[in-house]
Design a protein around this motif. Structure first.
Motif, PDB file in Angstrom:
ATOM      1  N   SER A 213       9.879  -0.251   6.047  1.00 57.72           N
ATOM      2  CA  SER A 213       9.983   0.795   5.029  1.00 57.72           C
ATOM      3  C   SER A 213      11.443   1.184   4.806  1.00 57.72           C
ATOM      4  O   SER A 213      11.896   1.328   3.662  1.00 57.72           O
ATOM      5  CB  SER A 213       9.170   2.019   5.449  1.00 57.72           C
ATOM      6  N   ALA A 234       8.286  -2.791   0.536  1.00 52.35           N
ATOM      7  CA  ALA A 234       7.734  -2.447   1.846  1.00 52.35           C
ATOM      8  C   ALA A 234       6.335  -3.028   2.026  1.00 52.35           C
ATOM      9  O   ALA A 234       6.003  -3.571   3.085  1.00 52.35           O
ATOM     10  CB  ALA A 234       7.703  -0.925   2.009  1.00 52.35           C
ATOM     11  N   THR A 252       1.612   1.711   4.923  1.00 52.26           N
ATOM     12  CA  THR A 252       2.829   1.925   4.124  1.00 52.26           C
ATOM     13  C   THR A 252       2.623   2.996   3.064  1.00 52.26           C
ATOM     14  O   THR A 252       3.569   3.690   2.687  1.00 52.26           O
ATOM     15  CB  THR A 252       3.270   0.614   3.448  1.00 52.26           C
ATOM     16  N   THR A 256       5.177   5.599   1.223  1.00 50.36           N
ATOM     17  CA  THR A 256       5.662   5.289  -0.127  1.00 50.36           C
ATOM     18  C   THR A 256       5.037   6.164  -1.215  1.00 50.36           C
ATOM     19  O   THR A 256       5.722   6.543  -2.173  1.00 50.36           O
ATOM     20  CB  THR A 256       5.382   3.815  -0.460  1.00 50.36           C
TER      21      THR A 256
END
Length: 639
Positions: A213, A234, A252, A256
């Motif tokens: 990330s 990512a 993720t 995000t």
């Protein structure tokens, strides 16, 4: 699994979740010992059928512990008598096969004795219940249909008619033989796929996802639409190895999606970006949700050949997605994140470069030394344990190690029960010989027209993919549909990849759209709005599979010139369509420009020379028009 948290304190767990932890740990440790040949070095020979029964039994028990029988009981923590009965049946059925595997194989008997018939029937029903809880009702109905088809096929008309089998023989084939429940599919899933799922579990618990990330944010965060581009990068990094799109979104996406919302992205769009980017992980080598190994097994080619074939389509997919994200940001005025607020790429790599070593190890042993997938993943996992020990935040302490054991088994819950039950479907197809007749019938229905056959099989693959894992849908489609496509002269690898892509589309396409539902849960958006937005962003996934058939160079089949040409035009066509969906190129596109751009992209995408030339001409016209409009908007005089 509501109510189940990996790593929850022991004292806070009910009996159900304490047992789940024990079973999870036993399965993971047993699988690692089996893959690492520990039993062999201890002079214990475990037949393959025994291993498959043990692995399937443990995971099915785990399903009954972690998934309640109905949504109305989802908050209740006690172990019910019904769950206990199912667990005892699974223990009895799998133990019988595990203990008698050598004798059953040597005997070759396919008809159940009365006691075996009762045990087989109860095991059959228990496995289907595990599938229902972990995956849904659709695969249960489909698998049950095929079982009863094998029994009553002598009553059916036309190409579906077969000799029919007694219940004793049908259950014997499914339960006693090395086919059916305990066949090749479960064999691959309980070894190769299990190894990569365990690797993904250790990867998540060690916190390596934070490195990816930070690296993605450092690389793309300062660009126009930087938060969304970082999300794509990512998810592509992590999805390549995670083996699960749902795990990718959940892992993720926690980072995000809030970041995208914070920088101005609408919540449904933020969820759609994460869902679409995570879907690409299924198509990207080296793991491809562990389906790469199944493709290699079915086609009897090397795993490395599958990775090579899948590489360029994945590049085209992500290139199109990144362009769409950029165009959306440019249209809406979403700038990049301030450079000073972003992780430094140099510092991120300096502090975490060692996390790349396990992936290099995997590629070295698989591609360079040509080791088996089972051996390669053990070396990869070993290297992960070493490199994560360098830093305190990633070091696998005893607590994290226990969490990793639990997380690894959790990743197999939707896979092993389904692949055990799919053995029934495969067994029914083999027993009745319907696959060959179904292939012939599809060819007759399509009139030998390849395009019509592809539409039929692609739609069937999409429907079969609703609510299933990538592994499950691939197995179903390759058994039922791939032979018909190959019969019309399509390259086998192209046919398998075509059906695999279409089977995965249900992950972002409503009404199922599992990834969209997970992403919407994080973003606070609507699952259906997120899913429909993801369809637009992931348009390349709907388009690129057609190139496998008509532009096989995209799969690196043919000469270097043909491969380069196919990649260029497939990517250009996908990107053009993506810009049309976003309604922006260099400036905002009017309605007729969007239509023309989309049609031009489709024309460029097709392999026909004249159509492609017209598409290029229209793209050139639109490019000149956009340059003129952009310069006028900037008040720069046209010379």
């Amino acid at each position: 699994m509501k109510g189940f948290q990996v790593g929850a304190p022991w004292r806070e767990r009910s009996l159900r979740y304490k047992l789940a932890f024990v079973i999870s740990s036993v399965w993971t440790l047993y699988t690692l010992a089996y893959l690492g040949n520990v039993f062999f070095h201890l002079s214990l020979i475990i037949p393959s059928q025994t291993h498959r029964a043990i692995s399937s039994g443990l995971i099915c028990i785990l399903v009954f512990l972690l998934y309640p029988p109905s949504k109305s009981r989802i908050t209740k923590r006690e172990l019910t008598w019904f769950d206990g009965a199912l667990i005892l049946i699974i223990i009895a059925g799998c133990s019988y096969i595990a203990w008698n595997a050598d004798d059953l194989i040597a005997e070759g008997r396919l008809v159940c004795y009365p006691a075996e018939m009762l045990l087989a029937a109860l095991t059959f029903l228990s496995v289907l219940e595990a599938v229902r809880r972990a995956t849904g009702l659709v695969p249960v109905l489909l698998i049950s249909l095929f079982f009863f088809y094998a029994v009553y096929s002598d009553y059916l008309p036309g190409f579906t008619r077969s000799t029919g089998f007694s219940y004793s023989m049908a259950l014997g084939w499914m339960f006693l033989s090395s086919e059916g429940f305990w066949g090749m599919i479960l064999g691959i899933v309980s070894t190769i796929v299990a190894g990569f799922i365990i690797f993904g579990g250790f990867l998540r618990v060690s916190g390596v996802s934070q490195f990816f990330s930070d690296l993605a944010l450092g690389l793309g965060g300062s660009m126009t639409g930087g938060a969304a581009k970082a999300a794509v990068l990512a998810s592509s990094f992590f999805g390549t190895f995670s083996g699960s799109t749902a795990a990718n979104v959940a892992t993720t996406g926690q980072i995000t999606i809030p970041l995208m919302k914070k920088t101005g992205y609408e919540k449904n769009y933020a969820g759609a970006v994460e869902a679409t980017a995570s879907l690409g992980g299924m198509f990207t080598p080296p793991v491809m949700g562990a389906t790469a190994f199944l493709i290699a097994e079915f086609l009897q080619i090397s795993y490395w050949e599958v990775c090579i074939a899948a590489f360029l389509p994945a590049v085209a997919y992500y290139a199109t997605l990144l362009l769409q994200v950029h165009m959306h940001a440019a249209k809406t005025g979403l700038e990049g994140l301030p450079r000073e607020s972003l992780p430094s790429v140099k510092k991120t790599l300096k502090g975490g470069w060692q996390y790349l070593i396990p992936f290099a190890v995997l590629l070295f042993f698989l591609g360079g030394l040509k080791y088996s997938a089972e051996t390669s993943i053990m070396y990869t996992l070993g290297s992960l344990l070493v490199v994560t020990s360098f830093r305190k935040e990633s070091r696998l302490t005893p607590g994290r190690l226990l969490n990793a054991l639990e997380e690894s088994a959790r990743g197999m819950l939707p896979i092993i029960p389904l692949c055990t039950a799919i053995g029934i479907l495969v067994g029914a197809v083999q027993m009745t010989g319907v696959a060959m007749r179904f292939t012939s019938e599809l060819l007759v229905m399509s009139g030998g027209n390849l395009m019509l056959l592809l539409i039929m099989t692609g739609l069937a693959a999409f429907i079969l993919g609703m609510g299933m894992t990538a592994v499950g849908v691939y197995i179903l489609t390759v058994v039922l549909l791939a032979p018909a496509v190959v019969k019309l002269g399509v390259e086998p690898i192209a046919a398998h990849m075509f059906l695999f892509y279409f089977g995965c589309l249900a992950f972002i396409t409503p009404p199922v759209a599992v990834e969209a539902f997970i992403a919407a849960g994080i973003s606070g958006g609507s699952p259906f709005k997120t899913g429909f937005r993801a369809m637009r962003l992931g348009f390349a996934a709907y388009l690129v599979p057609w190139a496998f058939i008509f532009n096989p160079g995209i799969l690196m089949v043919g000469s270097l010139a043909g491969i380069t040409e196919a990649f260029f035009f497939v990517t250009l066509g996908s990107m053009s369509a993506g810009c049309a969906f976003e309604g922006f190129f260099m400036t905002r596109l009017r309605g007729w420009e969007r239509v023309l751009l989309f049609l031009s992209g489709m024309s460029v995408f097709t392999p026909h020379g004249l159509t492609r030339a017209l598409g290029l001409a229209f793209l050139g016209f639109l490019l000149c028009s956009q340059i003129w409009k952009w310069r006028m908007a900037k008040r720069i005089p046209v010379p």
